[in-house]
Design a protein around this motif. Structure first.
Motif, PDB file in Angstrom:
ATOM      1  N   ALA A   1    -100.338 -40.339  34.843  1.00  0.00           N
ATOM      2  CA  ALA A   1    -101.190 -39.761  36.184  1.00  0.00           C
ATOM      3  C   ALA A   1    -100.980 -38.445  36.618  1.00  0.00           C
ATOM      4  CB  ALA A   1    -101.332 -40.862  37.137  1.00  0.00           C
ATOM      5  N   ASP A   2    -101.894 -37.998  37.394  1.00  0.00           N
ATOM      6  CA  ASP A   2    -101.692 -36.701  37.876  1.00  0.00           C
ATOM      7  C   ASP A   2    -101.784 -36.561  39.371  1.00  0.00           C
ATOM      8  OD1 ASP A   2    -101.691 -33.600  38.101  1.00  0.00           O
ATOM      9  OD2 ASP A   2    -103.398 -33.597  36.730  1.00  0.00           O
ATOM     10  N   ASP A   3    -100.755 -36.062  40.043  1.00  0.00           N
ATOM     11  CA  ASP A   3    -100.564 -35.781  41.415  1.00  0.00           C
ATOM     12  C   ASP A   3    -100.682 -37.191  42.062  1.00  0.00           C
ATOM     13  OD1 ASP A   3    -100.974 -33.205  40.505  1.00  0.00           O
ATOM     14  OD2 ASP A   3    -102.547 -32.663  41.801  1.00  0.00           O
ATOM     15  N   LEU A   4    -100.226 -38.177  41.563  1.00  0.00           N
ATOM     16  CA  LEU A   4    -100.255 -39.634  42.163  1.00  0.00           C
ATOM     17  C   LEU A   4     -98.829 -39.803  43.059  1.00  0.00           C
ATOM     18  CD1 LEU A   4    -102.111 -42.424  42.133  1.00  0.00           C
ATOM     19  CD2 LEU A   4    -100.145 -43.095  40.719  1.00  0.00           C
TER      20      LEU A   4
ATOM     21  N   THR B   1     -94.678 -29.520  40.231  1.00  0.00           N
ATOM     22  CA  THR B   1     -96.051 -29.188  39.610  1.00  0.00           C
ATOM     23  C   THR B   1     -96.209 -29.603  38.056  1.00  0.00           C
ATOM     24  OG1 THR B   1     -95.179 -27.025  39.256  1.00  0.00           O
ATOM     25  CG2 THR B   1     -96.632 -27.316  41.239  1.00  0.00           C
ATOM     26  N   CYS B   2     -97.561 -29.433  37.633  1.00  0.00           N
ATOM     27  CA  CYS B   2     -97.835 -30.054  36.220  1.00  0.00           C
ATOM     28  C   CYS B   2     -97.150 -29.435  35.176  1.00  0.00           C
ATOM     29  CB  CYS B   2     -99.418 -29.831  36.303  1.00  0.00           C
ATOM     30  SG  CYS B   2    -100.012 -30.342  34.745  1.00  0.00           S
ATOM     31  N   THR B   3     -97.366 -28.090  35.135  1.00  0.00           N
ATOM     32  CA  THR B   3     -96.902 -27.390  33.945  1.00  0.00           C
ATOM     33  C   THR B   3     -95.597 -27.501  33.577  1.00  0.00           C
ATOM     34  OG1 THR B   3     -98.738 -25.948  33.933  1.00  0.00           O
ATOM     35  CG2 THR B   3     -96.765 -25.493  32.495  1.00  0.00           C
TER      36      THR B   3
ATOM     37  N   GLY C   1    -106.387 -36.439  26.851  1.00  0.00           N
ATOM     38  CA  GLY C   1    -106.306 -35.982  28.449  1.00  0.00           C
ATOM     39  C   GLY C   1    -105.851 -34.840  28.702  1.00  0.00           C
ATOM     40  N   LYS C   2    -105.071 -34.597  29.898  1.00  0.00           N
ATOM     41  CA  LYS C   2    -104.998 -33.284  30.472  1.00  0.00           C
ATOM     42  C   LYS C   2    -103.799 -32.537  29.596  1.00  0.00           C
ATOM     43  CE  LYS C   2    -103.024 -30.994  34.528  1.00  0.00           C
ATOM     44  NZ  LYS C   2    -102.937 -31.141  35.996  1.00  0.00           N
ATOM     45  N   TRP C   3    -103.681 -31.384  29.222  1.00  0.00           N
ATOM     46  CA  TRP C   3    -102.901 -30.746  28.556  1.00  0.00           C
ATOM     47  C   TRP C   3    -102.127 -29.787  29.262  1.00  0.00           C
ATOM     48  CZ3 TRP C   3     -99.792 -31.391  24.629  1.00  0.00           C
ATOM     49  CH2 TRP C   3     -99.281 -30.283  24.081  1.00  0.00           C
TER      50      TRP C   3
ATOM     51  N   ILE D   1    -105.248 -38.455  39.625  1.00  0.00           N
ATOM     52  CA  ILE D   1    -106.043 -37.966  40.616  1.00  0.00           C
ATOM     53  C   ILE D   1    -106.187 -36.527  41.083  1.00  0.00           C
ATOM     54  CG2 ILE D   1    -105.747 -40.259  41.321  1.00  0.00           C
ATOM     55  CD1 ILE D   1    -104.314 -39.272  43.386  1.00  0.00           C
ATOM     56  N   HIS D   2    -105.896 -35.802  39.984  1.00  0.00           N
ATOM     57  CA  HIS D   2    -105.845 -34.084  40.441  1.00  0.00           C
ATOM     58  C   HIS D   2    -107.343 -33.731  40.940  1.00  0.00           C
ATOM     59  CE1 HIS D   2    -105.504 -29.922  39.550  1.00  0.00           C
ATOM     60  NE2 HIS D   2    -104.366 -30.194  39.764  1.00  0.00           N
ATOM     61  N   VAL D   3    -107.581 -32.655  41.610  1.00  0.00           N
ATOM     62  CA  VAL D   3    -108.770 -32.151  42.104  1.00  0.00           C
ATOM     63  C   VAL D   3    -109.472 -31.280  41.004  1.00  0.00           C
ATOM     64  CG1 VAL D   3    -108.091 -31.680  44.277  1.00  0.00           C
ATOM     65  CG2 VAL D   3    -107.725 -29.926  42.772  1.00  0.00           C
TER      66      VAL D   3
ATOM     67  N   CYS E   1     -96.118 -40.428  36.715  1.00  0.00           N
ATOM     68  CA  CYS E   1     -97.121 -39.379  37.082  1.00  0.00           C
ATOM     69  C   CYS E   1     -96.360 -38.109  36.958  1.00  0.00           C
ATOM     70  CB  CYS E   1     -97.438 -39.850  38.515  1.00  0.00           C
ATOM     71  SG  CYS E   1     -98.328 -38.468  39.205  1.00  0.00           S
ATOM     72  N   ASP E   2     -96.778 -36.961  36.933  1.00  0.00           N
ATOM     73  CA  ASP E   2     -96.587 -35.856  36.693  1.00  0.00           C
ATOM     74  C   ASP E   2     -95.526 -34.915  38.069  1.00  0.00           C
ATOM     75  OD1 ASP E   2     -98.812 -34.865  38.034  1.00  0.00           O
ATOM     76  OD2 ASP E   2     -99.123 -33.283  36.637  1.00  0.00           O
ATOM     77  N   ASN E   3     -96.088 -35.461  39.072  1.00  0.00           N
ATOM     78  CA  ASN E   3     -95.571 -34.898  40.240  1.00  0.00           C
ATOM     79  C   ASN E   3     -95.969 -35.503  41.529  1.00  0.00           C
ATOM     80  OD1 ASN E   3     -97.667 -32.316  39.431  1.00  0.00           O
ATOM     81  ND2 ASN E   3     -98.063 -32.955  41.494  1.00  0.00           N
ATOM     82  N   GLY E   4     -95.574 -35.209  42.650  1.00  0.00           N
ATOM     83  CA  GLY E   4     -96.035 -36.010  43.972  1.00  0.00           C
ATOM     84  C   GLY E   4     -97.293 -35.601  44.456  1.00  0.00           C
TER      85      GLY E   4
ATOM     86  N   GLY F   1     -94.377 -33.276  49.268  1.00  0.00           N
ATOM     87  CA  GLY F   1     -95.327 -33.866  48.384  1.00  0.00           C
ATOM     88  C   GLY F   1     -95.390 -32.883  47.181  1.00  0.00           C
ATOM     89  N   LYS F   2     -96.303 -32.968  46.445  1.00  0.00           N
ATOM     90  CA  LYS F   2     -96.645 -31.816  45.340  1.00  0.00           C
ATOM     91  C   LYS F   2     -95.947 -30.397  45.916  1.00  0.00           C
ATOM     92  CE  LYS F   2    -100.293 -30.017  42.404  1.00  0.00           C
ATOM     93  NZ  LYS F   2    -101.719 -30.191  41.852  1.00  0.00           N
ATOM     94  N   TYR F   3     -95.393 -29.665  45.151  1.00  0.00           N
ATOM     95  CA  TYR F   3     -94.841 -28.406  45.316  1.00  0.00           C
ATOM     96  C   TYR F   3     -93.665 -28.414  46.259  1.00  0.00           C
ATOM     97  CZ  TYR F   3    -100.103 -27.163  44.804  1.00  0.00           C
ATOM     98  OH  TYR F   3    -101.400 -27.295  44.344  1.00  0.00           O
TER      99      TYR F   3
HETATM  100 CA    CA Z   1     -99.996 -32.536  38.768  1.00  0.00          CA
END
Ligand code: CA
Ligand code: NG6
Length: 496
Positions: free
Chosen positions: A30-33, A70-72, A123-125, A266-268, A318-321, A348-350
């Motif tokens: 998941a993303d940002d969960l 973060t994601c990348t 999905g997201k790359w 749940i990314h923006v 999930c990839d990050n907070g 959280g994230k970052y």
């Molecule tokens: Ca992310």
């Protein structure tokens, strides 16, 4: 006759043994969960029955980290088994970035391929595509197919970055050659409206940045023109990619497969399908958590229908907070109303604090893994070496250099994973025993856009996570020896 029967008995035994050695592997990322965003990790304002069921049938981990906040960089580590901070250019990428994983590098996908698996990313790359100056109207490569995946159906970067199209294998899906795509992150292209100049056209307004080309009434990061027939519909992204993941499972049910299913939720921008919109008290951010839970349920349902549950190991993580306002006015802050996306964790994230990288992590394999909680320490970077061990692959020198085989912990046969965790945001931090040390960093205290506490401090920070999971009491002055010990350990790990 007896001989023939025993031959067949042996053959069946050998085949089922093979199946055990080579279970299908699905990583749902998941993303940002956040750590506290799903009900099996303590959320009360939202129910996530499908994710909860994975947790109650499998192993629910409480001490697992993504490598980065973060994601990348986080995804780079998951796929390569190498810490992203060892390599320049692994920060959050624009949508027109080149592929950052060299095509001669071993990845978790090349490892699975060597083990005889069919491999896919859906999905997201967000790891870049091409070699620079990519022409989106021609063959798109190198990309996932050049680093070990047999099949891909991806969003090139993020939902909030152009180009807003899917790429399947080497091609943009549904592209009309008479309406070519152009992408720029420097200057406007063509005469497409932008969020900055045409806010009256927006159905979702930015709160920070995100004011460039408008696609489907939502302004994005970056400029794009053309490709009208290929543009995704935001409300349908979860359905589309979940459908592609399901197709891949069905097509490959008779061989071992590895599916890396990276959801956009749940990314923006958070744009739920109408069947989820308004279904939670938390607004769009809650609704896309429900949508994510639906995707998980749809994958499990497919595995049940295809009779693959006993032979498939599923990881949900999930990839990050988490983050509330990540650049669009979707009322996430206001409607959170006491919901704690990171649970009891700070940041959280970052963030350098635990909320940045400590994430939900569930492993489920029916009949093989017992239902339990695990506090074994694992980093997502360990999946590479652990799955190499599971599938009997030896790693060549230099492959997955930072990945540790923690397979016994992943299967619930041991409560012991790794003995340290490296966390990466603005600083590089380390957890060892009860301690967490954050390297001094002169960066900002708060992320300007999101308000997240970043955990940067020009002074060393030391927290006792056993007594202070919320990282409130900096004990660095009290225990300078421990600061030195952890700092030295980290320096060594970093090769400094
Ligand atoms: Ca992310
Ligand atoms: C930030 C974006 C944020 C998100 C993030 C990457 C702004 C103001 N913020 O720069 O919206 O896209 O990058 O998120 O533009 S990640 O999950 O892919 O790492």
């Amino acid at each position: 006759m007896k001989k023939i029967i025993s031959f067949f008995v042996l053959l069946v035994a050998a085949l089922s043994c093979f199946a055990e050695d080579k279970p299908n592997i699905i990583i749902i990322l998941a993303d940002d969960l956040g750590y506290g965003d799903v009900s099996c990790y303590g959320a009360t304002k939202i129910k996530t029955p499908n994710i909860d069921k994975l947790a109650s049938d499998g192993l629910r981990f409480i001490n697992v980290h993504a490598t980065s906040a973060t994601c990348t960089p986080s995804r780079y580590a998951l796929l390569t088994g190498e810490y992203p901070w060892r390599k320049k250019g692994t920060g959050v990428l624009p949508g027109n970035a080149s592929l950052i994983i060299p095509t001669n590098k071993s990845t978790i996908a090349t490892m699975f391929k060597k083990a005889g698996y069919a491999t896919a990313v859906v999905g997201k790359w967000h790891l870049g595509l091409g070699n620079g100056n990519l022409d989106w109207n021609r063959e798109i490569k190198p990309g996932p197919l050049e680093i070990g995946f047999d099949y891909c159906f991806i969003m090139p970067a993020t939902g909030d970055r152009v180009p807003c199209v899917f790429v399947e294998d080497h091609k943009v899906v549904g592209l009309d050659p008479n309406d070519p795509i152009q992408v720029s992150y420097d200057k406007p292209i063509g005469n497409e409206p932008t969020g900055k100049n045409n806010p009256e056209l927006l159905k979702l307004h930015p709160s920070h940045g995100h004011d460039q080309t408008i696609i489907n009434g939502i302004s994005r990061i970056g400029y794009m023109s053309g490709g009208k027939s290929a543009r995704w519909i935001d409300e349908d992204i979860a359905d589309t990619i979940t459908g592609k993941a399901i197709d891949f499972i069905k097509k490959n049910k008779s061989k071992p497969f590895f599916l890396y299913f990276a959801t956009h939720d749940i990314h923006v921008p958070r744009v739920p399908h109408p069947r989820f919109a308004g279904k939670t008290v938390m607004g769009a951010r809650g609704d896309v958590i429900l949508q994510l839970d639906w995707s998980v349920g749809a994958i499990v349902k497919t595995l049940e229908e295809q009779k693959l549950m006993e032979n498939t190991l599923i990881i949900f993580t999930c990839d990050n907070g988490p983050v509330l306002d990540d650049g669009y006015k979707d009322r996430a802050v206001e409607l959170a109303d006491g919901h704690k996306p990171a649970g009891e964790l700070r940041g959280g994230k970052y963030s350098n604090f635990e909320g940045g990288t400590r994430i939900p992590f569930i492993v489920m394999w029916r009949g093989k893994i017992k239902s339990a909680n695990s506090d074994a320490w694992v980093s997502q970077i360990d999946l590479f070496a652990s799955f190499a061990a599971l599938t009997g692959q030896s790693l060549n020198k230099g492959d997955a250099p930072d990945s540790i085989n923690v397979l016994p912990a992943l299967l619930g046969n041991s409560q012991k994973g790794r003995d340290h965790i490296v966390e990466h945001a603005g600083s590089i931090s380390i957890r060892r025993n009860e301690w967490k040390y954050i390297t001094p960093n002169k960066g900002a205290k708060f992320n300007k856009a999101t308000g997240t506490e970043l955990g940067n401090d020009p002074q060393p920070q030391l927290y006792n996570l056993k007594e202070d999971i919320g990282e409130q009491r900096n004990l660095a002055d009290k225990y300078p020896d421990i600061v030195k010990e952890l700092s030295d350990y980290l320096q060594k790990l970093r090769g400094l």
